[in-house]
Design an enzyme around this catalytic site. Sequence first.
Site, PDB file in Angstrom:
ATOM      1  N   ALA A   7      63.787 -10.442   3.662  1.00 29.45           N
ATOM      2  CA  ALA A   7      63.877  -8.985   3.695  1.00 29.45           C
ATOM      3  C   ALA A   7      64.057  -8.393   2.305  1.00 29.45           C
ATOM      4  O   ALA A   7      64.792  -7.443   2.097  1.00 29.45           O
ATOM      5  CB  ALA A   7      64.994  -8.540   4.625  1.00 29.45           C
ATOM      6  N   GLY A  58      59.071  -8.475   2.251  1.00 28.84           N
ATOM      7  CA  GLY A  58      59.374  -8.548   3.669  1.00 28.84           C
ATOM      8  C   GLY A  58      59.588  -7.178   4.285  1.00 28.84           C
ATOM      9  O   GLY A  58      59.067  -6.866   5.358  1.00 28.84           O
ATOM     10  N   PHE A  67      55.449  -1.866 -21.407  1.00 30.21           N
ATOM     11  CA  PHE A  67      55.878  -3.192 -20.965  1.00 30.21           C
ATOM     12  C   PHE A  67      54.968  -4.241 -21.594  1.00 30.21           C
ATOM     13  O   PHE A  67      53.897  -3.923 -22.104  1.00 30.21           O
ATOM     14  CB  PHE A  67      55.825  -3.268 -19.436  1.00 30.21           C
ATOM     15  CG  PHE A  67      57.147  -3.625 -18.822  1.00 30.21           C
ATOM     16  CD1 PHE A  67      58.227  -2.769 -18.948  1.00 30.21           C
ATOM     17  CD2 PHE A  67      57.316  -4.812 -18.123  1.00 30.21           C
ATOM     18  CE1 PHE A  67      59.454  -3.086 -18.382  1.00 30.21           C
ATOM     19  CE2 PHE A  67      58.547  -5.141 -17.552  1.00 30.21           C
ATOM     20  CZ  PHE A  67      59.602  -4.288 -17.679  1.00 30.21           C
ATOM     21  N   ASP A 116      62.680 -21.414   0.283  1.00 29.48           N
ATOM     22  CA  ASP A 116      62.688 -21.717   1.718  1.00 29.48           C
ATOM     23  C   ASP A 116      61.304 -21.574   2.357  1.00 29.48           C
ATOM     24  O   ASP A 116      60.832 -22.472   3.060  1.00 29.48           O
ATOM     25  CB  ASP A 116      63.660 -20.779   2.467  1.00 29.48           C
ATOM     26  CG  ASP A 116      65.086 -20.843   1.943  1.00 29.48           C
ATOM     27  OD1 ASP A 116      65.296 -21.432   0.860  1.00 29.48           O
ATOM     28  OD2 ASP A 116      65.983 -20.311   2.611  1.00 29.48           O
ATOM     29  N   GLN A 138      57.437 -19.345 -14.526  1.00 32.18           N
ATOM     30  CA  GLN A 138      57.654 -18.485 -15.691  1.00 32.18           C
ATOM     31  C   GLN A 138      59.064 -18.622 -16.262  1.00 32.18           C
ATOM     32  O   GLN A 138      60.047 -18.573 -15.533  1.00 32.18           O
ATOM     33  CB  GLN A 138      57.437 -17.015 -15.303  1.00 32.18           C
ATOM     34  CG  GLN A 138      57.614 -16.059 -16.475  1.00 32.18           C
ATOM     35  CD  GLN A 138      57.048 -14.686 -16.165  1.00 32.18           C
ATOM     36  OE1 GLN A 138      57.673 -13.891 -15.474  1.00 32.18           O
ATOM     37  NE2 GLN A 138      55.850 -14.420 -16.642  1.00 32.18           N
ATOM     38  N   HIS A 153      61.412 -16.533 -18.617  1.00 28.94           N
ATOM     39  CA  HIS A 153      61.520 -15.161 -19.143  1.00 28.94           C
ATOM     40  C   HIS A 153      62.079 -15.229 -20.567  1.00 28.94           C
ATOM     41  O   HIS A 153      63.012 -15.980 -20.830  1.00 28.94           O
ATOM     42  CB  HIS A 153      62.451 -14.333 -18.246  1.00 28.94           C
ATOM     43  CG  HIS A 153      62.403 -12.862 -18.520  1.00 28.94           C
ATOM     44  ND1 HIS A 153      62.966 -12.296 -19.640  1.00 28.94           N
ATOM     45  CD2 HIS A 153      61.856 -11.843 -17.811  1.00 28.94           C
ATOM     46  CE1 HIS A 153      62.763 -10.981 -19.605  1.00 28.94           C
ATOM     47  NE2 HIS A 153      62.097 -10.687 -18.509  1.00 28.94           N
ATOM     48  N   LEU A 170      69.484 -12.073 -16.667  1.00 25.95           N
ATOM     49  CA  LEU A 170      68.288 -11.427 -17.193  1.00 25.95           C
ATOM     50  C   LEU A 170      68.609 -10.199 -18.039  1.00 25.95           C
ATOM     51  O   LEU A 170      69.443  -9.379 -17.672  1.00 25.95           O
ATOM     52  CB  LEU A 170      67.418 -11.007 -15.997  1.00 25.95           C
ATOM     53  CG  LEU A 170      66.109 -10.266 -16.296  1.00 25.95           C
ATOM     54  CD1 LEU A 170      65.148 -11.185 -17.019  1.00 25.95           C
ATOM     55  CD2 LEU A 170      65.483  -9.768 -14.997  1.00 25.95           C
ATOM     56  N   GLU A 175      62.769  -6.843 -19.740  1.00 26.86           N
ATOM     57  CA  GLU A 175      61.700  -6.651 -20.711  1.00 26.86           C
ATOM     58  C   GLU A 175      61.635  -5.187 -21.130  1.00 26.86           C
ATOM     59  O   GLU A 175      61.131  -4.845 -22.195  1.00 26.86           O
ATOM     60  CB  GLU A 175      60.378  -7.077 -20.065  1.00 26.86           C
ATOM     61  CG  GLU A 175      59.192  -7.034 -20.989  1.00 26.86           C
ATOM     62  CD  GLU A 175      58.015  -7.807 -20.385  1.00 26.86           C
ATOM     63  OE1 GLU A 175      58.207  -8.986 -20.051  1.00 26.86           O
ATOM     64  OE2 GLU A 175      56.933  -7.224 -20.266  1.00 26.86           O
ATOM     65  N   ARG A 234      54.690 -12.876 -21.543  1.00 28.30           N
ATOM     66  CA  ARG A 234      55.978 -13.576 -21.509  1.00 28.30           C
ATOM     67  C   ARG A 234      55.873 -15.036 -21.941  1.00 28.30           C
ATOM     68  O   ARG A 234      56.744 -15.542 -22.636  1.00 28.30           O
ATOM     69  CB  ARG A 234      56.567 -13.506 -20.104  1.00 28.30           C
ATOM     70  CG  ARG A 234      57.080 -12.125 -19.793  1.00 28.30           C
ATOM     71  CD  ARG A 234      57.652 -12.033 -18.401  1.00 28.30           C
ATOM     72  NE  ARG A 234      58.218 -10.713 -18.187  1.00 28.30           N
ATOM     73  CZ  ARG A 234      58.711 -10.280 -17.024  1.00 28.30           C
ATOM     74  NH1 ARG A 234      58.697 -11.078 -15.979  1.00 28.30           N
ATOM     75  NH2 ARG A 234      59.205  -9.079 -16.923  1.00 28.30           N
ATOM     76  N   HIS A 268      62.586 -18.044 -14.450  1.00 30.24           N
ATOM     77  CA  HIS A 268      62.593 -16.686 -13.932  1.00 30.24           C
ATOM     78  C   HIS A 268      61.715 -16.458 -12.703  1.00 30.24           C
ATOM     79  O   HIS A 268      62.107 -15.728 -11.803  1.00 30.24           O
ATOM     80  CB  HIS A 268      62.142 -15.736 -15.049  1.00 30.24           C
ATOM     81  CG  HIS A 268      62.149 -14.287 -14.677  1.00 30.24           C
ATOM     82  ND1 HIS A 268      63.296 -13.649 -14.250  1.00 30.24           N
ATOM     83  CD2 HIS A 268      61.168 -13.350 -14.666  1.00 30.24           C
ATOM     84  CE1 HIS A 268      63.011 -12.376 -14.007  1.00 30.24           C
ATOM     85  NE2 HIS A 268      61.735 -12.171 -14.227  1.00 30.24           N
ATOM     86  N   GLU A 318      56.792 -13.323  -3.843  1.00 30.63           N
ATOM     87  CA  GLU A 318      56.911 -14.493  -4.720  1.00 30.63           C
ATOM     88  C   GLU A 318      56.661 -15.801  -3.960  1.00 30.63           C
ATOM     89  O   GLU A 318      56.243 -16.796  -4.546  1.00 30.63           O
ATOM     90  CB  GLU A 318      58.298 -14.506  -5.382  1.00 30.63           C
ATOM     91  CG  GLU A 318      58.369 -15.412  -6.611  1.00 30.63           C
ATOM     92  CD  GLU A 318      59.683 -15.281  -7.375  1.00 30.63           C
ATOM     93  OE1 GLU A 318      60.387 -14.267  -7.187  1.00 30.63           O
ATOM     94  OE2 GLU A 318      59.990 -16.184  -8.168  1.00 30.63           O
ATOM     95  N   ARG A 336      52.709 -14.290 -15.147  1.00 29.75           N
ATOM     96  CA  ARG A 336      52.792 -12.956 -14.575  1.00 29.75           C
ATOM     97  C   ARG A 336      53.197 -11.944 -15.645  1.00 29.75           C
ATOM     98  O   ARG A 336      54.084 -12.208 -16.455  1.00 29.75           O
ATOM     99  CB  ARG A 336      53.827 -12.928 -13.443  1.00 29.75           C
ATOM    100  CG  ARG A 336      54.075 -11.529 -12.898  1.00 29.75           C
ATOM    101  CD  ARG A 336      55.004 -11.529 -11.718  1.00 29.75           C
ATOM    102  NE  ARG A 336      56.374 -11.909 -12.030  1.00 29.75           N
ATOM    103  CZ  ARG A 336      57.246 -11.102 -12.659  1.00 29.75           C
ATOM    104  NH1 ARG A 336      56.887  -9.903 -13.072  1.00 29.75           N
ATOM    105  NH2 ARG A 336      58.482 -11.523 -12.876  1.00 29.75           N
ATOM    106  N   SER A 360      55.397  -7.888 -10.629  1.00 25.35           N
ATOM    107  CA  SER A 360      55.937  -8.601  -9.467  1.00 25.35           C
ATOM    108  C   SER A 360      56.282  -7.630  -8.352  1.00 25.35           C
ATOM    109  O   SER A 360      55.982  -7.878  -7.186  1.00 25.35           O
ATOM    110  CB  SER A 360      57.165  -9.424  -9.849  1.00 25.35           C
ATOM    111  OG  SER A 360      58.201  -8.582 -10.298  1.00 25.35           O
ATOM    112  N   LEU A 361      56.916  -6.505  -8.701  1.00 22.78           N
ATOM    113  CA  LEU A 361      57.229  -5.522  -7.665  1.00 22.78           C
ATOM    114  C   LEU A 361      55.944  -5.051  -7.009  1.00 22.78           C
ATOM    115  O   LEU A 361      55.866  -4.884  -5.795  1.00 22.78           O
ATOM    116  CB  LEU A 361      57.988  -4.333  -8.261  1.00 22.78           C
ATOM    117  CG  LEU A 361      59.409  -4.607  -8.777  1.00 22.78           C
ATOM    118  CD1 LEU A 361      60.046  -3.323  -9.297  1.00 22.78           C
ATOM    119  CD2 LEU A 361      60.272  -5.205  -7.687  1.00 22.78           C
TER     120      LEU A 361
END
Lengths: 389, 580, 303
Positions: B29, B33, B131, B228, B247, B249, B259, B262, B293, B358, B382, B393, B398-399
């Site tokens: 979630a 998810g 970025f 999982d 990756q 970071h 973290l 970036e 990266r 990362h 992911e 990446r 990623s988002l």
Amino acid sequence: MADYTIKVRRFQPESGEGPYWEQFKVELEPSLSVLDALLQTKDREDGSLAVRCSCRAAICGSCGMKINGQSGLGCKTQIGEAQELAEKKMGAVGGSAERAVVVIEPMGNMPVIKDLVTDMESTHWAKIRRVTPWLLPHGAPPEREYIVEPESMLDITQPMACIQCGACVSSCLSMEADPGFIGPAALAKAYRFVGDPRDAETKERLHDLAEDPHGIYDCTHCFACVDACPKDVAPMDQIMRLRRRAGEEGIEDPNSGHDHEIAFVKIIEKKGTLDESLLLQESFAPGIKGKLKPSKRAIKEMLGSIPTAIRGIKTGKMRSLPKLIPGIHHKLPDGAQDDVKAIYKHAEEHNEEFNLYIKGEEDVEPEPDEPTDAILGDEAAAAAESESA
Amino acid sequence: MGGIPTAASDFSPIASALVPTHDVLVIGAGLAGQRAALAAAEQGVSVGIISKVHPVRSHSNAAQGGINAALNPGDSWESHAYDTIKGSDYLGDQDAIEIMTREAPEEILHLEHLGVTFHRNAEGKLGTRAFGGASAARTYYVADITGQAIMHVLYEQLMKYSEQVARYEEWFSTALAIDENGECCGVVTRNVADGSMELFKAKAVILATGGNGQVWKPTTNALICTGDGIAMAYRVGAKLMDMEMIQYHPTTLAGKGFLITEGARGEGAHLLNAKGERFMETYAPNKMELASRDVVSRAEQTEINEGRGFPDGTVALDITVVPKKRVHEALREIVLVGRDFAGVDITREPIHIKPGNHYTMGGVKTDVDGRTDIPGLYSAGETACVSVHGGNRLGANSLLDTLIFGRRSGVDAASRAKRIEGSTPSKKVLEDEDAMIAEINSRAKGSGRRVSEIKLELGTTMDAKVAVFRDEAGIQEALEIVRRLKEETKTAYIDDHGSVFNQDLLGAIELGYMLDNAECTCIAALERKESRGAQYRTDFPERNDEEWLKHIDLEQTDDGPEISYSEVTITGWKPEARTY
Amino acid sequence: MSDGQIKVAYWPGCVSRGFTPELHGSMAIVADKLGIELVTLDRANCCGAGVIAEHNQELADTLNARTFALAQQTGLSMMNICSTCQGAQSECQQRLDADSAYRAHVNEALSGQGLSYEKGKDGFTNKNFLWLLVEDYGLDRLKAQVVRPLTGLKVGPFYGCYIVRPKERLGYGEHPDRDIYLEQVITALGGEVVEYDGARKCCGFPVITMNRETSLKQAGTHVGDAIDAGADCLVTPCPLCHLNLDMQQPEAAKVVNRDLGLAVLHLPQLVGLALGAEPKELGMSKHIASTGWVEERLAGVPA
């Protein structure tokens, strides 16, 4: 590396036993966290020690707990600092520092499921859902983004920074006395929508929150949530802003919270200092500017305060009965009251809210006797220049 | 039952037992998810979302910097796609990248309309920041809590649509159910609160359980990121892809692995070696700190390895060059991270950082609608490998990946659910899981190693041998250790044998997931005899398009992962030399 | 700590001259005994107690800027005797100190009165008597002044929220022990500290008119906890807490459904007793909850 002792409030629901304390020895750097200490215990000694945790970096909000009685995140509290605090507390009541251990308990104001794991659903989440925690925009969205004041988004980013860890709920002293209180987390969440210019139900939300007797006027203004919050959400500040907004809407509430506020403000305008008896009366039966219109509740509350008042007169605390009658109170000397009134005029005209979260502290000029790298750099550069010249 | 708004209406009697049933079941979630669940629910099917932690605890929270989209006039999806492809070192599938970058602007606007408090420019419109690896400032953000802000807004929507989406919060999934036709028809899940095991029936299952960062130590990833979904899919025969692509970071705190976004470099922060040199001048003279990266991480590691780092094995990130007001406004979280976890006021002094584990670029092989090789089984975020990230990446992609492919999975899973009858999972899978748990519980204290010991050895091994720089001997050594640990895990014991919140037991199950992930990564890293993206082989330092412009796919067999290859989809952008 | 003469701009607050006149009176006696010179700010106004800020933040900030400016006219640091004043004033001061433009805006409203609040190089200092006693007067010096040690007197500290939270605003960075000063003072005066649950909790006063039940439950619970822990009395630096803990104590007893009856002393009263002042001159007879037991305990100790 240093040795610490942690004392954990444990509860194993399947054992048939009640809660108990257990001490564990841990060995770790002082800069590591209380959560690290718990995880070390779990890893090396007792895997049955239950604690919710995930990110270890104060962003997931899992590890809310009480450490030396203070609500916060286990991952954000350094074990070395926790030990120092324990020693300080021990010292204050005359104990010796060697006996001080880091005391870890599950969060307050919530039922405990197992060890440090609490039931947040029935206490925290149910209240979050109580405030209709989703945006209610008006009609269909625009083709592109909503155009809004840039500062408004920054403003609600403060309550948006809430990670729902429950530390504020755990610390809430109002909720301790009144479990029905909507509470700091849910009210901060409510402000996130009230302050959102895209939301179309602002008035309805404010009515809802003010008219609930366990709503915004049930907060005792104790700052416990402000200190407990690991993300600088300052829930109490958001509650006060909800009160301000509700007040601006002129919403009457069953707690007489708004009447109390107006009475207070008017008394200071009129007298400069607080006349408590006048405040009591005005909070329940506002009449300073108009007619007295006491409500049923006001009459009940006023009657309720009579025994207290009579006792006060008997002991000489209140000099006489007239002390309870508005209008007899010392005034500020020599026109000072006019100065206060002038301030009212200026401030009511502007009514500026200076938001420290948005503005931040102004950059302070470095003291001249406190050389900074930049200055040294300039000097070095100047020296180099003069050399080459 | 506290915490679990069970959808009573969805419980339908099947055979003699009550099997909770949903058309679409989402496992995990986080952003992928939650987005998948909402998208499926919009299609009018019944949806359940299962998560081993409360949804807002999910690791999408940790995404700080922002989300990419070519939304500004003057920017284009083609430019975003090109940057992504180049960033991926040409291993990304260009059809998938095209979909992601084309659909990005609409997704950002959708989020904005739902209530995400995106940063605004002076005109009150959405504002952007720069970025890494990007040719335009196209990263939309909420201070440096972008992932958190988006995820909490999606959770608001889940609360709003609680009639349509049943939430199973703190339910831990242990195995997928496959019917006799080889289609996925459900999942076995343990209710963490009371230890009861439940067999859920579904017409489609979407795996969105995040990455596998906990296989490495240290890592920026949360303790829950144990691979999982990747392992569960692998165990029922789904293919994994690009598992070697892990990756590192460039800016993580030494030791703890936390973290530093970036976004800090996006706002202008510099990287300095111990001599105070802005060393990126040597490695990426054009993009400097904002190169990809993998490039920046290798540069840092080279500085450190060649003795120009600090004694604690780090280089420095200097945020003091960013105006204080801007730091206050846009890097608030990092100020807290510096203060609380490193004791450094980042507005006044540089902070020591190093590359750290990362992100999992590889994962369960899917198509652009989240479909795996197994009908009825989907994957997104992911956990999945579509692949849009290829060998590396880009920050703030990623988002985007989670949302675009989360949504597409949800939509496709819903349409499958409408189309098919669905079969009832065999009770055997539940019995097998009960037996698996009983077996773990039966191991006597001291019969083997502690689970925690094995985890620690795994993490440190992988970080030492399968990290920024790799070679055959090292990877081989790691693989042998992983295989030994797999054996040791069979006798590893736990302390807690109870039902309520038995995290000890869940930890043992997670260790199994982690070891499957680790083995696959080692196998793929050994196999890829070239350097591309995050896979840098010191024994094969060049990219070799002739032989290795292809994906490595892995499938479970009794003898371990079996290797096969699949083509990289190239639509328009031919591989070129990669410089920044 | 210093041996020098202390002279402060003194803001007594409203309640110490209203419902708790014994506080104002006992402060005068104690200041005299300690040799602290009080220059009373008799033109200053109410701090707003957080309530005015809730209505109009700028109004609260300007009212307190006026008080600060009056104090600055005397060239002295400011002292208050009310936790609530401390908290409400510190909150306004934090905003005023944060931004010169905002300060200038607020000062506009004061210019007609010939006043201006300046942040100054070292900042403006406003301390509760408790802080001043420990940080400026000094515990050793205080100890030396004790003529009637509070031997055997079991005292429960009660701080009041506004003086302990939020820590960041209230100078805990520089003075981390401010939340154990009451314990230190009790000890310095020869008394015994009683540890109980409520020392840093809320007395309930802010909601006495809004939610009487909750308010009195808080007061009653804390007084009850202190009694259970063996306290002879409570001591508080906040007159508003005093109102709820003392004046409302009989009502609180009804809400928590138990007998209470615990003396609640103002901080200057406790200090005054140890310095040899008589309970009557400290106004202890004006309390609702009898202070008789405290007086009995100390009767054996000659002043």
